[in-house]
Design a protein around this motif. Structure first.
Motif, mmCIF file in Angstrom:
data_model
loop_
_atom_site.group_PDB
_atom_site.id
_atom_site.type_symbol
_atom_site.label_atom_id
_atom_site.label_comp_id
_atom_site.label_asym_id
_atom_site.label_seq_id
_atom_site.Cartn_x
_atom_site.Cartn_y
_atom_site.Cartn_z
ATOM 1 N N ASP A 49 0.790 -1.163 0.138
ATOM 2 C CA ASP A 49 -0.068 -0.074 -0.045
ATOM 3 C C ASP A 49 0.878 1.174 -0.084
ATOM 4 O OD1 ASP A 49 -2.220 1.741 0.182
ATOM 5 O OD2 ASP A 49 -2.236 1.643 2.385
ATOM 6 N N VAL A 50 2.058 1.325 0.716
ATOM 7 C CA VAL A 50 2.984 2.409 0.736
ATOM 8 C C VAL A 50 3.992 2.475 -0.431
ATOM 9 C CG1 VAL A 50 2.138 2.921 3.054
ATOM 10 C CG2 VAL A 50 4.333 1.610 2.445
ATOM 11 N N LEU A 51 4.158 1.423 -1.180
ATOM 12 C CA LEU A 51 5.253 1.381 -2.073
ATOM 13 C C LEU A 51 5.387 2.508 -3.147
ATOM 14 C CD1 LEU A 51 5.098 -2.230 -3.436
ATOM 15 C CD2 LEU A 51 6.793 -1.239 -1.843
ATOM 16 N N GLY A 52 6.327 3.128 -3.213
ATOM 17 C CA GLY A 52 6.612 4.297 -3.999
ATOM 18 C C GLY A 52 5.931 5.557 -3.346
ATOM 19 N N THR A 53 5.504 5.603 -2.330
ATOM 20 C CA THR A 53 5.045 6.797 -1.662
ATOM 21 C C THR A 53 6.178 7.520 -0.803
ATOM 22 O OG1 THR A 53 4.427 5.865 0.407
ATOM 23 C CG2 THR A 53 2.759 5.707 -1.437
ATOM 24 N N ASP A 54 6.167 8.809 -0.261
ATOM 25 C CA ASP A 54 6.946 9.313 0.595
ATOM 26 C C ASP A 54 7.323 8.600 1.709
ATOM 27 O OD1 ASP A 54 7.328 11.311 -1.496
ATOM 28 O OD2 ASP A 54 6.079 12.772 -0.340
ATOM 29 N N ALA A 55 6.332 7.839 2.353
ATOM 30 C CA ALA A 55 6.436 7.016 3.656
ATOM 31 C C ALA A 55 7.029 5.912 3.134
ATOM 32 C CB ALA A 55 4.892 7.044 4.164
ATOM 33 N N GLY A 56 7.080 5.291 2.179
ATOM 34 C CA GLY A 56 7.159 3.712 1.856
ATOM 35 C C GLY A 56 8.688 3.431 1.071
ATOM 36 N N PRO A 57 9.043 2.333 0.847
ATOM 37 C CA PRO A 57 10.199 2.094 0.016
ATOM 38 C C PRO A 57 10.186 2.293 -1.477
ATOM 39 C CG PRO A 57 9.303 0.162 1.264
ATOM 40 C CD PRO A 57 8.392 1.219 1.537
ATOM 41 N N VAL A 110 -0.018 -8.341 -8.266
ATOM 42 C CA VAL A 110 -1.179 -7.906 -9.319
ATOM 43 C C VAL A 110 -2.378 -8.557 -9.558
ATOM 44 C CG1 VAL A 110 -1.474 -7.129 -11.654
ATOM 45 C CG2 VAL A 110 0.751 -6.557 -10.463
ATOM 46 N N ILE A 111 -2.284 -9.747 -9.354
ATOM 47 C CA ILE A 111 -3.500 -10.607 -9.268
ATOM 48 C C ILE A 111 -4.173 -11.108 -7.811
ATOM 49 C CG2 ILE A 111 -4.443 -12.802 -10.433
ATOM 50 C CD1 ILE A 111 -3.788 -11.012 -12.571
ATOM 51 N N SER A 112 -3.298 -11.252 -6.976
ATOM 52 C CA SER A 112 -3.629 -12.048 -5.606
ATOM 53 C C SER A 112 -3.804 -11.111 -4.708
ATOM 54 C CB SER A 112 -2.628 -13.051 -5.552
ATOM 55 O OG SER A 112 -1.443 -12.661 -5.189
ATOM 56 N N ALA A 113 -3.255 -9.726 -4.625
ATOM 57 C CA ALA A 113 -3.518 -8.583 -3.525
ATOM 58 C C ALA A 113 -4.806 -8.321 -3.443
ATOM 59 C CB ALA A 113 -2.470 -7.625 -3.458
ATOM 60 N N PRO A 114 -5.381 -7.808 -2.305
ATOM 61 C CA PRO A 114 -6.761 -7.322 -2.209
ATOM 62 C C PRO A 114 -6.739 -5.769 -2.728
ATOM 63 C CG PRO A 114 -5.728 -7.089 -0.036
ATOM 64 C CD PRO A 114 -4.669 -7.974 -0.952
ATOM 65 N N ARG A 115 -7.569 -5.318 -3.400
ATOM 66 C CA ARG A 115 -7.789 -3.946 -3.923
ATOM 67 C C ARG A 115 -6.375 -3.848 -5.033
ATOM 68 N NH1 ARG A 115 -6.540 1.775 -0.977
ATOM 69 N NH2 ARG A 115 -7.456 2.918 -2.831
ATOM 70 N N ALA A 116 -6.416 -4.869 -5.861
ATOM 71 C CA ALA A 116 -5.115 -5.280 -6.567
ATOM 72 C C ALA A 116 -5.098 -3.902 -7.819
ATOM 73 C CB ALA A 116 -5.726 -6.378 -7.432
ATOM 74 N N GLY A 117 -5.997 -3.278 -7.930
ATOM 75 C CA GLY A 117 -5.752 -1.986 -8.723
ATOM 76 C C GLY A 117 -5.085 -1.217 -8.291
ATOM 77 N N HIS A 118 -5.266 -0.880 -6.962
ATOM 78 C CA HIS A 118 -4.430 0.063 -6.246
ATOM 79 C C HIS A 118 -2.945 -0.473 -5.914
ATOM 80 C CE1 HIS A 118 -3.136 2.848 -3.012
ATOM 81 N NE2 HIS A 118 -2.777 1.740 -2.280
ATOM 82 N N VAL A 119 -2.978 -1.760 -5.867
ATOM 83 C CA VAL A 119 -1.511 -2.434 -5.730
ATOM 84 C C VAL A 119 -0.699 -2.308 -6.975
ATOM 85 C CG1 VAL A 119 -0.392 -4.602 -5.306
ATOM 86 C CG2 VAL A 119 -2.279 -3.862 -3.684
ATOM 87 N N ALA A 120 -1.256 -2.490 -8.223
ATOM 88 C CA ALA A 120 -0.512 -2.461 -9.406
ATOM 89 C C ALA A 120 -0.202 -0.877 -9.467
ATOM 90 C CB ALA A 120 -1.448 -2.836 -10.580
ATOM 91 N N GLU A 121 -0.969 0.027 -9.438
ATOM 92 C CA GLU A 121 -0.620 1.504 -9.179
ATOM 93 C C GLU A 121 0.759 1.635 -8.394
ATOM 94 O OE1 GLU A 121 -3.410 5.064 -7.672
ATOM 95 O OE2 GLU A 121 -4.266 3.778 -9.312
ATOM 96 N N ARG A 122 0.618 1.104 -7.223
ATOM 97 C CA ARG A 122 1.931 1.429 -6.251
ATOM 98 C C ARG A 122 3.033 0.805 -6.796
ATOM 99 N NH1 ARG A 122 2.557 4.394 -5.112
ATOM 100 N NH2 ARG A 122 0.955 5.712 -5.543
ATOM 101 N N LEU A 123 2.779 -0.552 -7.446
ATOM 102 C CA LEU A 123 4.003 -1.199 -7.956
ATOM 103 C C LEU A 123 4.730 -0.386 -9.135
ATOM 104 C CD1 LEU A 123 2.734 -4.751 -7.917
ATOM 105 C CD2 LEU A 123 4.881 -4.112 -6.621
ATOM 106 N N ARG A 124 3.712 0.250 -10.085
ATOM 107 C CA ARG A 124 4.184 1.072 -11.324
ATOM 108 C C ARG A 124 4.868 2.257 -10.560
ATOM 109 N NH1 ARG A 124 -0.910 0.042 -13.219
ATOM 110 N NH2 ARG A 124 -1.110 -1.635 -14.624
ATOM 111 N N SER A 125 4.500 2.854 -9.522
ATOM 112 C CA SER A 125 5.149 4.006 -9.257
ATOM 113 C C SER A 125 6.592 3.852 -8.616
ATOM 114 C CB SER A 125 4.421 4.823 -8.066
ATOM 115 O OG SER A 125 4.431 4.047 -6.866
ATOM 116 N N LEU A 126 6.979 2.361 -8.430
ATOM 117 C CA LEU A 126 8.262 2.123 -7.893
ATOM 118 C C LEU A 126 9.417 2.818 -8.449
ATOM 119 C CD1 LEU A 126 7.863 -1.449 -6.888
ATOM 120 C CD2 LEU A 126 8.366 0.531 -4.965
#
Ligand SMILES: Nc1nc2c(c(=O)[nH]1)N[C@H]1C(S)=C(S)[C@@H](COP(=O)(O)OP(=O)(O)OC[C@H]3O[C@@H](n4cnc5c(=O)[nH]c(N)nc54)[C@H](O)[C@@H]3O)O[C@H]1N2
Ligand SMILES: Nc1nc2c(c(=O)[nH]1)N[C@H]1C(S)=C(S)[C@@H](COP(=O)(O)OP(=O)(O)OC[C@H]3O[C@@H](n4cnc5c(=O)[nH]c(N)nc54)[C@H](O)[C@@H]3O)O[C@H]1N2
Ligand SMILES: [Mo]
Length: 697
Positions: A369-377, A388-404
């Protein structure tokens, strides 16, 4: 797909056949469809055989050099926690152990967790709370055949663990009764003597109601409660308010059925209470499992021969994967990372200062949830998961992964998550490497290497060593990697441990170190050797020395709590994180089908399995279909507060009329699910959220 349970052979034609191991009783000579067809993926054209750097083929030197340079830069800018690690319960014990060591010792990051958080973490938390130890089944699975009754709450083993069904069938043939609690009349529930069909998310109330009835009808084993447990009085008081009619109103389970269930369990001489993901994957999963454990304790089951509480297993190494330190709060041997004695012991094995081991990090979803944000790694290294498939609220998780700034994925197929990565490292497949797995019984098994890996791939252990060397030792000339002489921030080098020695690539060497690191811990592997498990078809932990026989039934004399007594814990029912309302009037629950495995990264690439189920679907009751004027086979849109997706309507009277079901093997279900977390286990609420259905077109 418990691959330690099968024997893999490479034929002269290079084709792979997999046959079940007759000597592993959890398997009893059976293997599920996915096991039989896994060979197709091993040899198929979907296999990654070269590293990818920004989607283009690259050499290993280029790819690893790029990763090391980016990790150094990110950690220099953001500190050690600027880079995170995500593991998986499918990894062997050796990989899981070395991944945890790599995160703490090389990256010195606290930010490591794994997909097991989505799997058995609630059952694990509840078992630890009650018994001081979390071993899926604290007895051999074959004990079930002699039980007079089994209550299976929220598990569909006929589709998720077909070999397990034999033990239930044997029990029924011996006169025992099976009770299944599931909002759907599943293939498993069809084999039951009694099927309870609760509304999703109400099992905690159900378990409280069952205990209320057990007390009222005189089934409590008072001598056992007095002799082996603590805390029953508070629980007895707390369930007094859960009279059966109230529970029926909340769960939809008729009082008569609850009475029958309690009579079956209460009159059984030997009985087991088992839970699966159906009751565990909730924001109150830990308390729900606790309520079922309280019931088992009141009936005097845990620690009695052929009786007890257990949870059905998950991934190939679901048990071992949660014992050796890829969890945010854990060190090897099921030790707590904030325990000074544990830090001291593990630091000695690793040859570092205990103060250099970071503290606890974030749990899986909180990390994603915090990947790629100021607070997170800003960087993530991922082994053995497809969030991207298996985490809850996966649309948001994919967005976080893309922001890394850096995403590195080790996999043998280009999963949806690997497709987003800056660097993909092609790894060996399970049949191409040796390693140990620990099954649901706590039995440590050796999986032999059966195939030669394709050229170009490396094992995860080799990848970890190569990265450790590049990150913590002066890079040799011509390596194409990091700046010579530079080390990661906070490195104890020079004079620090030699990375080649600290990160062996030979699984047996890693296992021997794991044995030392686990020695004295709850999951003590010190006495388990490759020789023993090869000769003895597995050894049950704890096994503190090589002369020790292992521990098939750890609770016979005492529980693993300080005073040896099991703990009753009072718990209260509460509604799901998101309840139905006018806008979202239906419950969505999610789960599995026989023909597909997990995020589908492997099974969706196999024609024979797609021939069985080719696409995602929405299961709904005929009454609901009629009300919405939906016919079978038409495409439905499913909408929640977090996203929308589509699926083919499957009209089926086996499901409750207030509930729809979707498998999570395809992208879609998890665009909808609610990431609300259990406060103890940090398990997301995969099994219930509110949705509405819309007809498409
Ligand atoms: N074919 C196949 N087998 C697998 C896997 C796979 O992906 N495919 N994955 C493996 C892994 S990692 C795991 S964790 C196990 C999981 O094994 P299971 O726990 O058996 O699998 P699920 O299908 O997730 O959930 C089981 C049942 O819970 C029910 N359920 C849903 N919501 C509720 C609820 O609120 N209350 C109750 N009582 N029941 C509910 C569902 O209807 C479903 O039938 O399977 C393992 N085996
Ligand atoms: N809605 C909903 N979501 C769920 C669940 C649910 O019931 N409902 N169940 C949850 C559960 S219980 C689980 S376990 C998770 C599972 O979901 P994921 O964590 O996504 O697990 P897999 O799909 O098994 O992904 C494993 C990936 O790692 C790769 N892999 C396998 N073995 C290895 C290895 O040894 N090394 C490397 N480097 N890669 C490997 C595979 O090819 C695959 O791409 O999903 C969770 N998500
Ligand atoms: Mo799982």
């Amino acid at each position: 797909m418990n691959v330690a349970a099968g024997v893999t052979e490479e034929g002269a034609d290079g084709m792979v056949t997999i046959t079940p191991r007759e000597d592993v009783p959890a398997n009893a000579g059976g293997l599920c469809q996915k096991g039989w067809t896994a060979g197709e993926l091993l040899t198929g054209g979907h296999r990654l055989t070269t590293p990818l750097l920004h989607g283009e083929p690259a050499s290993w030197d280029e790819a690893l050099g790029f990763v090391a340079a980016r990790v150094r830069a990110l950690q220099a800018e953001h500190g050690p926690d600027g880079v995170a690690v995500f593991g998986g319960g499918g990894l062997t014990n050796e990989k899981a152990y070395l991944l945890g060591k790599f995160a703490r010792m090389v990256l010195r990051t606290s930010q490591i967790d794994y997909n097991g958080r989505f799997c058995m973490s609630s059952a694990a938390a509840a078992s630890n709370r009650a018994f001081g130890m979390d071993r899926g089944l604290p007895f051999p699975i074959t004990d079930l055949a002699a039980a007079d009754a089994v209550l299976l709450a929220g598990g569909n083993v006929a589709e998720t663990m077909p070999p397990f069904v034999r033990h239930l069938t044997a029990m029924r043939q011996n006169g025992g009764s099976l009770i299944v609690a599931d909002p759907r009349l599943t293939a498993t529930a069809r084999q039951a003597d009694l099927h309870l069909q609760p509304t999703p998310g109400t099992d905690l109330a159900l378990a409280l109601g069952l205990l209320h009835l057990a007390i009222a009808e005189g089934y409590v084993d008072e001598a056992y409660v007095a002799g082996r447990t603590n805390g029953f009085d508070a629980v007895r008081t707390s369930v007094a308010a859960w009279w059966p009619e109230r529970v029926e109103r909340i769960t939809g389970v008729p009082v008569s059925q609850m009475r029958r269930a309690v009579a079956i369990l209460g009159n059984a001489r030997r009985a087991a209470v088992l839970t699966g993901r159906g009751v565990e994957q909730h924001a109150k999963g830990t308390d729900t499992v606790t309520a079922f454990i309280n019931l088992a304790l009141a009936l005097g089951l845990p620690g009695r021969p052929g009786s007890g509480y257990g949870c059905i297993t998950g991934q190939g190494n679901g048990q071992g994967g949660r014992e050796h330190g890829q969890k945010a709060d854990q060190l090897p041997g099921y030790r707590k990372i904030d325990d000074p004695a544990a830090r001291e012991h593990v630091a000695r094995v690793w040859g570092i200062d205990p103060d250099d081991i970071p503290g606890p990090g974030r749990s899986a979803y909180e990390l994603l949830d915090v990947l790629g944000t100021d607070a997170g790694p800003r960087g993530l290294l991922l082994f053995g998961s497809n969030p991207v498939i298996s985490a809850p609220r996966a649309g948001h998780v994919a967005e976080r992964l893309r922001s890394l700034d850096l995403l590195v994925v080790s996999d043998f197929v280009l999963s949806e998550t690997a497709a987003l990565a800056d660097v993909v490292l092609p790894s060996t497949q399970w049949a191409e490497e040796q390693g140990t797995m620990t099954n649901l019984e706590g039995r440590v098994l050796l999986r032999r290497r059966a195939l030669t890996p394709p050229s170009g791939v490396r094992s995860d252990l080799e990848i970890l060593q190569a990265l450790a060397v590049r990150l913590r030792e002066p890079a040799p000339a011509g390596d194409g990697g990091a700046t010579p002489g530079s080390t990661a921030p906070g490195s104890t080098a020079p004079g620090g441990p030699d990375m080649v020695r600290a990160f062996p690539t030979e699984p047996r060497e890693v296992f021997d170190e794991l044995r030392r690191a686990s020695a004295g811990g709850v999951a003590d592997y010190a006495g388990i050797t490759y020789e023993r498990i090869a000769a003895e078809t597995g050894v049950f932990w704890p096994c503190p020395d090589t002369g020790h026989p292992g521990t098939p039934r750890p609770f016979l004399d005492r529980f693993a709590t300080p005073d040896g007594r099991a703990r009753f814990v009072p718990v209260e029912h509460r509604p799901p994180g998101e309840d139905v309302d006018e806008e979202y009037p239906l419950y969505l629950t999610t789960g599995r089908v026989l023909a597909h495995y997990q995020s589908g990264a492997q099974t969706r690439r196999i024609d024979a399995l797609n021939a069985v189920v080719a696409e995602t679907f929405v299961e709904l009751h005929p009454d609901l279909a009629e009300r919405l004027e939906v016919s079978a086979g038409e495409t439905l849109r499913v909408v929640s507060r977090r996203g929308r997706t589509e699926g083919v309507a499957r009209v089926n009277p086996a499901i409750r009329a207030d509930t729809v079901f979707m498998p999570f093997h395809w992208a879609g279900a998890n665009l909808l699910t609610n990431p609300e977390l259990d406060p103890v286990s940090r398990m997301p609420e995969f099994k219930v959220c509110a949705v509405r259905l819309e007809r498409v077109g």
